[in-house]
Design an enzyme around this catalytic site. Structure first.
Site, short mmCIF file in Angstrom:
data_model
loop_
_atom_site.label_atom_id
_atom_site.label_comp_id
_atom_site.label_asym_id
_atom_site.label_seq_id
_atom_site.Cartn_x
_atom_site.Cartn_y
_atom_site.Cartn_z
N GLU A 159 0.84 -1.20 0.00
CA GLU A 159 0.00 0.00 0.00
C GLU A 159 0.88 1.25 0.00
OE1 GLU A 159 -2.50 0.23 3.46
OE2 GLU A 159 -3.15 2.27 3.01
N ASP A 164 -1.20 -1.11 5.53
CA ASP A 164 -1.12 -0.53 6.87
C ASP A 164 -2.13 -1.21 7.79
OD1 ASP A 164 0.69 1.24 5.89
OD2 ASP A 164 -0.75 2.89 5.62
N ASP A 177 -4.49 -0.29 9.54
CA ASP A 177 -5.58 0.62 9.90
C ASP A 177 -6.79 0.34 9.01
OD1 ASP A 177 -4.91 1.60 7.43
OD2 ASP A 177 -4.13 3.53 8.14
N ASP A 181 -8.06 1.88 6.42
CA ASP A 181 -7.83 1.94 4.97
C ASP A 181 -7.09 0.70 4.48
OD1 ASP A 181 -9.16 4.24 4.45
OD2 ASP A 181 -7.40 5.54 4.66
#
Ligand code: 1YM
Length: 650
Positions: A439, A512, A514, A516
């Site tokens: 990403e 990541d 998180d 997203d």
């Protein structure tokens, strides 16, 4: 004779002690028996009891199974079968007690009615008892009601009692009905603060109802007043109809049924306009996610019969090669359910049917019935064969273009797709090479510097890829991110995908930790599931596990840092060190320098990867459609049911 009596008393004691040890072992290592103490293991307790009731249906006695989730999250399962035998077991304790306190006892000694049971697969009702605070059984049989209760508790001295008989087997009333009721409360000491998921239960009950025409399953959730009843006369046929509900289908459902050598076979299949092949297979209603002999038998017969028909009817010329199974099954939605005795499960996770007679029986029945079906439905047969020929031609052409491109010849515009995004590995050995799909450009940069350049290739993605479930293949082929992935993997896409050509042994998604990142993962997984499913089937898709925390220890000259992947690891690290520590929650991969990224997430020696597998073909197909598809209502319902909105996230 006195001697004999003495010894039988001793036997009883021995047996008793053995029983206790058995259940204590389950408590000590629950994972060995139910997989985990998470949500899946928790629900396993219900399946064990429901399986016994389903076995009673397979033995042709029970026609109705009711499941109730009570307010306190205890569960009641009732069937209207014969009732568990209420007599004494030769070991000297009531048979009921043996069923609930001896491991693997289910169906082993009950007589001959139990031929087609999943018994051997399930570890038995005793496991449910071992992991419950209490469990009680009520049996209606021979004009009476019999009851018995089991409990688990710990003495103040610390001695544990697991699933012990808390009452004798008692006659508590009269009844003209027959059947078994089992209630239990999963133990919080094992499962923590647990939550029984009504729709997980509903899905499994519905699946059982689909696979057993004439069996009614009901679910009542007293926590929410939800109740539902499932009953299908169409069996596998209705299951396929349900699975294809939101799809554009190409033919009427083909339904094959037969019995041979005491094995009952039921197959239903229908084609849709997608590329994914879904074969949901079962033995005695138990999902066989690893496939096995029954699936092999079906596939072999299907390929052979279709090719024979094609040759008989001039659709394949003498010189032409046979059509391949994967081409013939493109877009196939299939439910395969067989019922047989003495089931043998194989494979590491025991989810594959090993019984060899299942292969020949399923093959023979499919061959017979499918041959007749094709002759009676010439239009459909032609359509299915033409579709397979197209699939075959498309795949061959794509493969040739890929080969040409690799050999330096220009493919039809394809060569132009090679852009600078991918940093390839030096090695050309597909068996060793790994592709990291990363990403963002900044993490991509760290990954490039940190990697083992011999075997690790890096492909950074910009932003979020489009949702493949809502896009058409044409849109995907125009999308830069997907084009880069397709080209890097080098094995085509959709019906042209050929796993043999894949340039990597592992495709690793590195995002990541998180929201997203999770979203990108889901989008990419949907993409692989829809357009490159053989990669998942072969276990080549993985998710990287970057750490969540970095702990910087201050003080003195030698400041050092550690990583933690879970909250627990963080707490342990903090406790172990006396130095002042500063905890940093990683916001993204980009915050790690190349060395750190290598050490924590990419180095095969030290990293951990999550392998992506399909546990239940039918469920996965349904879930992807619900969560990623364009209908909003089913998704909303699922989210309301599964997402805990009270949990605070950053
Ligand atoms: C709600 C759960 O356990 N039903 C059930 C279990 C058994 C029987 C009937 C049964 C089996 C047999 C003969 C046999 C079981 N019996 C045994 C054992 N429902 C639920 N319904 N008669 C009744 O196996 O021949 C184990 S399970 F071993 F005692 F026979």
């Amino acid at each position: 004779m006195a001697g004999k009596k003495q010894s039988s008393t001793n036997n009883y004691r021995d047996e008793d002690i053995q029983v206790l040890e058995g259940l204590v072992a389950v408590r000590k290592r629950p994972g060995m028996y139910i997989g985990s103490t998470g949500s899946s293991g928790l629900h396993h307790l219900i399946w064990e009891i429901v399986d016994n009731a389903v076995d009673e249906h397979l033995a042709k006695f029970a026609t109705k199974i009711d499941v109730t989730i009570h307010k306190d999250q205890s569960i009641t399962v009732t069937d209207n079968g014969r009732g568990i035998p209420t007599g004494m077991h030769p070991s000297g304790v009531p048979t009921i007690q043996v069923v609930f306190t001896v491991l693997h006892a289910g169906g082993k000694f009950g007589g001959n009615g139990y031929k087609k049971s999943g018994g051997l697969h399930g570890v038995g009702a005793s496991v449910t008892n071992a992991l419950s605070e209490w469990l009680k059984v009520a049996v209606h049989r021979d004009g009476h009601i019999y009851e018995m209760r089991f409990e688990s508790w710990t003495e103040r001295s610390g001695i544990e009692h697991v699933g012990e008989a808390a009452t004798k087997l008692r006659k508590t009333g009269q009844s003209q009905m027959t059947g078994t009721t089992v209630s239990f409360l999963p133990d919080k000491k094992v499962f923590g603060q647990f939550h029984i998921q009504a729709d997980t239960v509903a899905e499994r009950l519905q699946e059982i109802a689909f696979l057993n025409a004439g069996l009614t399953m009901t679910l009542k959730d007293e926590r929410t007043d939800f109740s539902e009843s499932y009953s299908y006369n169409g069996g596998a046929k209705e299951f396929v109809k349900y699975l294809n509900e939101d799809k554009t289908t190409l033919n009427d459902i083909v339904h094959i049924q037969g019995e041979k050598e005491d094995i009952e076979v039921e197959v239903a299949f229908q084609f849709h306009d997608g590329f994914t092949e879904t074969i949901a297979s079962f033995v005695n209603t138990i999902p066989t996610r690893g496939g096995g002999t029954h699936e092999t038998g079906f596939k072999a017969a299907y390929t052979r019969v279709m090719n024979e028909y094609a040759r008989r009817n001039g659709l394949l010329k003498e010189k032409e090669k046979n059509l391949e199974g994967s081409d013939l099954r493109e877009g196939m939605m299939c439910v395969l359910n067989i019922k047989m005795g003495e089931v043998e499960f194989v494979g590491q996770t025991k989810d594959q049917l090993g019984s060899s007679n299942a292969r020949s029986v399923v093959d023979a029945i499919t061959t017979d019935k499918l041959t007749v079906y094709l002759d009676e439905h010439p239009d459909e047969s032609q359509m299915l064969l033409k579709k397979a020929v197209l699939a075959f031609k498309a795949r061959e052409a794509a493969r040739k273009a890929r080969e040409d491109a690799r050999n330096g010849k220009k493919g039809r515009g394809e060569g132009a797709m090679l852009h600078g995004k991918l940093t390839p590995a030096q090695s050309k050995d597909a068996r060793r090479n790994e592709l990291f799909i990363v990403e963002g450009d900044s993490a991509g940069g760290s990954a490039k510097q940190g990697r083992d350049s011999r075997v690790q290739a890096i492909l950074p993605l910009k932003g979020k890829p489009m949702n493949p479930e809502k896009a058409k293949l044409g849109d995907i082929l125009k999308n830069d991110e997907y084009r880069a992935i397709i080209h890097s993997i080098g094995a085509g896409i959709a019906n042209e995908f050929d796993v043999e050509d894949c340039l990597y042994s592992k495709i690793i998604l590195m995002t990541d930790a998180d929201m997203d990142g999770a979203h990108i993962q889901v989008l990419l997984l949907t993409f692989f599931y829809r357009y490159m499913k053989p990669l998942i089937d072969e276990g080549r898709v993985y998710i990287a596990q970057p750490p969540l925390y970095k702990i910087n220890f201050k003080g003195g000259k030698n400041a050092e840092s550690k990583y933690a992947w879970t909250e627990e690891q963080l707490q342990v690290a903090l406790k172990q060190s006396k130095k002042h520590a500063e905890v940093q929650r990683f916001k993204g991969l980009g915050e790690m320098n190349p060395d750190q990224l290598w050490e924590t997430t990419m180095n095969p020696e030290t990293r951990s990867l999550m392998q992506v597998i399909i546990e239940d073909a039918a469920k996965t197909e349904r879930r992807v459609t619900t969560l990623m598809g364009d209908q909003v209502d089913p998704r909303k319902r699922w989210i309301m049911d599964h997402v805990d909105f009270t949990e605070v996230t950053e």
